[in-house]
Enzyme design. Structure first.
Site, PDB file in Angstrom:
ATOM      1  N   GLU A 118       0.836  -1.214   0.000  1.00 47.10           N
ATOM      2  CA  GLU A 118       0.000   0.000   0.000  1.00 47.10           C
ATOM      3  C   GLU A 118       0.871   1.264   0.000  1.00 47.10           C
ATOM      4  O   GLU A 118       1.969   1.252   0.557  1.00 47.10           O
ATOM      5  CB  GLU A 118      -0.899  -0.001   1.231  1.00 47.10           C
ATOM      6  CG  GLU A 118      -1.885  -1.153   1.258  1.00 47.10           C
ATOM      7  CD  GLU A 118      -2.721  -1.191   2.535  1.00 47.10           C
ATOM      8  OE1 GLU A 118      -2.565  -0.273   3.373  1.00 47.10           O
ATOM      9  OE2 GLU A 118      -3.501  -2.121   2.704  1.00 47.10           O
ATOM     10  N   HIS A 142      -7.938   0.833   2.982  1.00 49.78           N
ATOM     11  CA  HIS A 142      -7.434   0.683   4.350  1.00 49.78           C
ATOM     12  C   HIS A 142      -8.157   1.625   5.321  1.00 49.78           C
ATOM     13  O   HIS A 142      -7.549   2.460   5.993  1.00 49.78           O
ATOM     14  CB  HIS A 142      -5.922   0.934   4.399  1.00 49.78           C
ATOM     15  CG  HIS A 142      -5.256   0.244   5.559  1.00 49.78           C
ATOM     16  ND1 HIS A 142      -3.979  -0.258   5.500  1.00 49.78           N
ATOM     17  CD2 HIS A 142      -5.694  -0.009   6.821  1.00 49.78           C
ATOM     18  CE1 HIS A 142      -3.652  -0.795   6.673  1.00 49.78           C
ATOM     19  NE2 HIS A 142      -4.680  -0.647   7.494  1.00 49.78           N
TER      20      HIS A 142
END
Length: 311
Positions: free
Chosen positions: A260, A278
């Site tokens: 990420e 997220h």
């Protein structure tokens, strides 16, 4: 007075706690890795969340570091071995976001079951696709929970209200402990074979990376739906995409991904997939708790006091 480098956004009340303790709070949001190496020099404390990687190089550049504080749960973005070698204390806020993560898990289970994001996107684009986005009920379905820690247990409590049946896999939980929660403890292949939904709540370790991969997906109940609000990499995204294309899996809902932030994934664009960037800990309440907890722990570490939640 110590210099506290804050590399990511935390609650204003947390910054106030640090300043009230007499520290110089240096907020550097969005610093590049090179900028972080420069900024950490001379700092006695570094506060991060999930986006900043505290590598050996960062720790060595921060020669004066006493403590690194992660305003959240996981510590996979901190080189713990290097921190221990250099005598840097690492602290986190392990209970700050468990409720938010559990609620987001339930939200994704529901969104997956009822195709809510897909139906919304179609309708606002001018398409009335009522038949296409027919969903399923949760009542009577079996939920498999991989990892029966704080978040997993909160998810089990909440999905019980939907009359879901629950099985779990956790090598650190005894059969008796699970039975007290009204949950059957089983091995992972059995969980995959029995579950209509599988939700993952494990830490990211060398043993858990790729835990839900091609082998486990092949052993799963046909039409399984996978949910991951824990850590990226626990679910093999490529293998899951193949299982979705073949029909072995009916859907997936992921909040976390390998590497990420990401802009591409083999899961993107598949019709049975729901994704969020997220957001498991992204609530006002969780961020307040995480920020305050980590500020208190950093203050304690700088004052030479240990805190019980430090790993």
């Amino acid at each position: 007075m110590a210099r506290v480098l804050v590399a990511e956004r935390i609650a204003p009340s947390a910054l106030d706690l640090l300043r009230e303790a007499g520290h110089d709070v240096d907020v550097r949001l969005g610093a590049s890795p090179a900028d972080l190496l420069e900024a950490v020099a001379g700092a006695q404390a570094l506060i991060i969340r999930s986006a900043t990687r505290v590598t050996t190089e960062v720790l060595e550049a921060g020669r004066d570091l006493v403590v690194v504080g992660r305003a959240g749960v996981g510590l996979d973005n901190v080189d713990l071995a290097a921190a221990a070698r250099l005598g840097v204390t690492v602290v986190n806020a392990p209970l700050s976001n468990v409720l938010s993560a559990a609620e987001h898990t339930v939200a994704l289970i529901l969104a997956q079951a009822r195709n809510i994001p897909q139906a919304h996107a179609a309708l606002v684009a001018g398409r009335w696709e009522r038949a296409r986005w027919e969903g399923i009920e949760l009542a009577g379905k079996t939920l498999g929970i991989v990892g029966l820690g704080q978040v997993g247990r909160l998810v089990a409590e909440r999905t019980a209200a939907f009359e879901m049946l629950t099985v779990a896999h956790d090598p650190y939980v005894t059969v008796e402990q699970a039975r007290e929660l009204g949950i059957d403890l089983v091995d992972l292949p059995d969980l995959m074979a029995r579950s209509d939904f599988v939700t993952v709540h494990a830490a990211r370790t060398p043993e858990t990376v790729g835990l839900i991969g091609a082998e486990m997906l092949a052993a799963a109940k046909p039409g399984v739906r996978i949910v991951n609000v824990a850590r990226g990499g626990l679910v093999d995204e490529g293998a899951l995409a193949e299982a979705l294309r073949s029909g072995q899996a009916a859907g997936a809902a992921l909040d976390v991904f390998e590497g990420e932030p990401i802009e591409e994934s083999p899961l993107f664009g598949l019709p049975g997939v729901v994704v969020t960037p997220h957001l498991g800990a992204s609530t006002t309440e969780a961020q307040q708790r995480a920020g305050v907890t980590i500020a208190e722990q950093v203050n304690a570490a700088l004052g030479g006091r240990s805190e019980p939640s430090a790993p």
